[in-house]
Write a protein that holds these residues in place. Structure first.
Motif, PDB file in Angstrom:
ATOM      1  N   PHE A 172       0.810  -1.218   0.000  1.00  0.00           N
ATOM      2  CA  PHE A 172       0.000   0.000   0.000  1.00  0.00           C
ATOM      3  C   PHE A 172       0.847   1.273   0.000  1.00  0.00           C
ATOM      4  O   PHE A 172       0.318   2.379   0.035  1.00  0.00           O
ATOM      5  N   GLY A 173       2.180   1.126  -0.017  1.00  0.00           N
ATOM      6  CA  GLY A 173       3.059   2.282  -0.143  1.00  0.00           C
ATOM      7  C   GLY A 173       3.492   2.910   1.157  1.00  0.00           C
ATOM      8  O   GLY A 173       4.030   4.027   1.153  1.00  0.00           O
ATOM      9  N   ALA A 174       3.322   2.203   2.269  1.00  0.00           N
ATOM     10  CA  ALA A 174       3.638   2.794   3.570  1.00  0.00           C
ATOM     11  C   ALA A 174       5.116   3.133   3.730  1.00  0.00           C
ATOM     12  O   ALA A 174       5.471   4.006   4.527  1.00  0.00           O
ATOM     13  N   PHE A 175       5.988   2.458   2.987  1.00  0.00           N
ATOM     14  CA  PHE A 175       7.428   2.673   3.158  1.00  0.00           C
ATOM     15  C   PHE A 175       8.081   3.277   1.915  1.00  0.00           C
ATOM     16  O   PHE A 175       9.300   3.279   1.794  1.00  0.00           O
ATOM     17  N   ASP A 176       7.271   3.800   1.007  1.00  0.00           N
ATOM     18  CA  ASP A 176       7.812   4.325  -0.254  1.00  0.00           C
ATOM     19  C   ASP A 176       8.753   5.509  -0.059  1.00  0.00           C
ATOM     20  O   ASP A 176       9.580   5.804  -0.935  1.00  0.00           O
ATOM     21  N   LYS A 177       8.648   6.193   1.073  1.00  0.00           N
ATOM     22  CA  LYS A 177       9.520   7.355   1.305  1.00  0.00           C
ATOM     23  C   LYS A 177      10.961   6.926   1.588  1.00  0.00           C
ATOM     24  O   LYS A 177      11.859   7.778   1.672  1.00  0.00           O
ATOM     25  N   ASN A 178      11.182   5.605   1.753  1.00  0.00           N
ATOM     26  CA  ASN A 178      12.527   5.092   2.017  1.00  0.00           C
ATOM     27  C   ASN A 178      12.939   4.070   0.957  1.00  0.00           C
ATOM     28  O   ASN A 178      13.103   2.886   1.248  1.00  0.00           O
ATOM     29  N   PRO A 179      13.098   4.488  -0.296  1.00  0.00           N
ATOM     30  CA  PRO A 179      13.509   3.527  -1.330  1.00  0.00           C
ATOM     31  C   PRO A 179      14.928   3.033  -1.073  1.00  0.00           C
ATOM     32  O   PRO A 179      15.758   3.764  -0.511  1.00  0.00           O
ATOM     33  N   ALA A 180      15.182   1.810  -1.437  1.00  0.00           N
ATOM     34  CA  ALA A 180      16.535   1.276  -1.291  1.00  0.00           C
ATOM     35  C   ALA A 180      17.483   2.006  -2.231  1.00  0.00           C
ATOM     36  O   ALA A 180      17.103   2.372  -3.348  1.00  0.00           O
ATOM     37  N   PRO A 181      18.718   2.263  -1.804  1.00  0.00           N
ATOM     38  CA  PRO A 181      19.693   2.912  -2.694  1.00  0.00           C
ATOM     39  C   PRO A 181      19.840   2.113  -3.986  1.00  0.00           C
ATOM     40  O   PRO A 181      19.853   0.881  -3.958  1.00  0.00           O
ATOM     41  N   PRO A 182      19.940   2.799  -5.124  1.00  0.00           N
ATOM     42  CA  PRO A 182      20.019   2.103  -6.419  1.00  0.00           C
ATOM     43  C   PRO A 182      21.114   1.047  -6.478  1.00  0.00           C
ATOM     44  O   PRO A 182      20.929  -0.018  -7.067  1.00  0.00           O
ATOM     45  N   GLU A 183      22.256   1.326  -5.841  1.00  0.00           N
ATOM     46  CA  GLU A 183      23.368   0.374  -5.898  1.00  0.00           C
ATOM     47  C   GLU A 183      23.088  -0.893  -5.084  1.00  0.00           C
ATOM     48  O   GLU A 183      23.782  -1.908  -5.238  1.00  0.00           O
ATOM     49  N   GLN A 184      22.092  -0.838  -4.212  1.00  0.00           N
ATOM     50  CA  GLN A 184      21.723  -1.995  -3.412  1.00  0.00           C
ATOM     51  C   GLN A 184      20.433  -2.652  -3.902  1.00  0.00           C
ATOM     52  O   GLN A 184      20.005  -3.654  -3.336  1.00  0.00           O
ATOM     53  N   SER A 185      19.849  -2.112  -4.926  1.00  0.00           N
ATOM     54  CA  SER A 185      18.523  -2.561  -5.330  1.00  0.00           C
ATOM     55  C   SER A 185      18.573  -3.534  -6.512  1.00  0.00           C
ATOM     56  O   SER A 185      19.245  -3.260  -7.515  1.00  0.00           O
ATOM     57  N   PRO A 186      17.854  -4.651  -6.418  1.00  0.00           N
ATOM     58  CA  PRO A 186      17.790  -5.592  -7.538  1.00  0.00           C
ATOM     59  C   PRO A 186      16.605  -5.340  -8.470  1.00  0.00           C
ATOM     60  O   PRO A 186      16.225  -6.223  -9.237  1.00  0.00           O
TER      61      PRO A 186
END
Length: 224
Positions: A172-186
Motif C-alpha cells: 500500500f506504499g507505507a514505506f515508499d519514502k525510504n527507497p533502497a539505494p540504487p546500488e543496493q537494489s535488484p
C-alpha cells in the motif's frame, strides 16, 4: 481350501496398496523432518552465511526423494498451496534484500494470489538495523514461476513481527519514502522460481536463471 486361498490373495491385493500408501506417507514425514532439521542446524547469522556446499549436498538427495513421492503437479496446480506466508529457514541463493544484510533467522516471503510477493527481512549492517522489503511479480509457467523484482524499500523500525501485515503495508506504499539505494537494489532483475515441493507445512524452491546466471539455488521454507 482353494476358495480360502483365493480370498486371502484378494485380501492381500486390496491391503497392499494401503500399506504402501501408509509407508509413503511415513517416509514423506521423515524426509520433511530431516530436511528442516538440517536447514535449521545450518542457519547462519546472516543470509550470506548459509551458502554451504556441504549442506546443499545433504539436502539435494532428500529433496529429490521427497518430490518423487508425490504426484506431479504443474506450477498452476501448486499455486493454491504456494500462496501464503513463509519463513525462510535456509537458502544458498541471493537473499534478494537491499544490501544483502538480511539476518538469516528473520526472512519471510509473503505470496499473494494477485501475482506478486514480498520478501520481508530484518537487515543489519554493523550497528545499523532496518526492515527490508523487496517486491517481486510473477507469472505462472508450466514448470516454474517467472519472476521480476519491481520495488525495494526499507523502514528503520524492525520491531514488528507480523510479516503478512508488513507486506500489505509495503504494497500500500507505507514505506515508499525510504527507497533502497540504487546500488543496493535488484529492481528489474528477472529469474525463475520452481516450487519443487509444497504442502501445508513446507515449501522447497529451486531458483535462478535469467539475471541470476546458470546456478540453481535452493530455498527451504516453513509455513509461518
Amino acid at each position: 481350501m482353494k476358495r480360502f486361498a483365493a480370498a486371502l490373495s484378494m485380501a492381500v491385493f486390496l491391503v497392499s496398496p494401503l500399506l504402501r500408501a501408509d509407508d509413503t506417507a511415513d517416509r514423506i514425514k521423515e524426509l520433511k523432518y530431516e530436511i528442516l532439521q538440517i536447514a535449521f542446524d545450518a542457519q547462519g547469522e546472516f543470509d550470506t552465511d548459509d551458502n554451504s556446499v556441504e549442506v546443499r549436498q545433504k539436502l539435494d538427495p532428500l529433496v529429490d526423494e521427497l518430490a518423487s513421492l508425490v504426484p506431479a503437479r504443474t506450477e498452476q496446480e501448486k499455486l493454491i498451496d504456494v500462496i501464503g506466508t513463509w519463513y525462510q529457514v535456509w537458502a544458498d541463493g541471493p537473499g534478494g534484500q537491499p544490501g544483502m544484510g538480511a539476518r538469516a533467522d528473520s526472512i519471510w516471503q509473503v505470496v499473494f494470489p494477485e501475482g506478486y510477493y514480498w520478501n520481508v527481512a530484518r537487515d543489519q549492517y554493523g550497528e545499523a538495523k532496518n526492515m527490508g522489503y523487496l517486491r517481486g511479480k510473477f507469472t505462472v509457467g508450466d514448470n516454474a514461476l517467472n519472476i521480476e523484482f519491481t520495488k525495494a524499500v526499507t523502514n528503520p523500525d524492525w520491531s514488528y513481527s507480523e510479516p503478512t501485515r508488513l507486506a500489505m503495508l509495503a504494497e500500500f506504499g507505507a514505506f515508499d519514502k525510504n527507497p533502497a539505494p540504487p546500488e543496493q537494489s535488484p529492481i528489474g532483475k528477472k529469474g525463475i522460481l520452481q516450487n519443487v515441493y509444497v504442502d501445508e507445512d513446507i515449501r522447497i524452491v529451486r531458483g535462478g536463471g535469467g539475471d541470476f546466471g546458470n546456478n540453481t539455488y535452493l530455498y527451504i521454507l516453513e509455513r509461518d
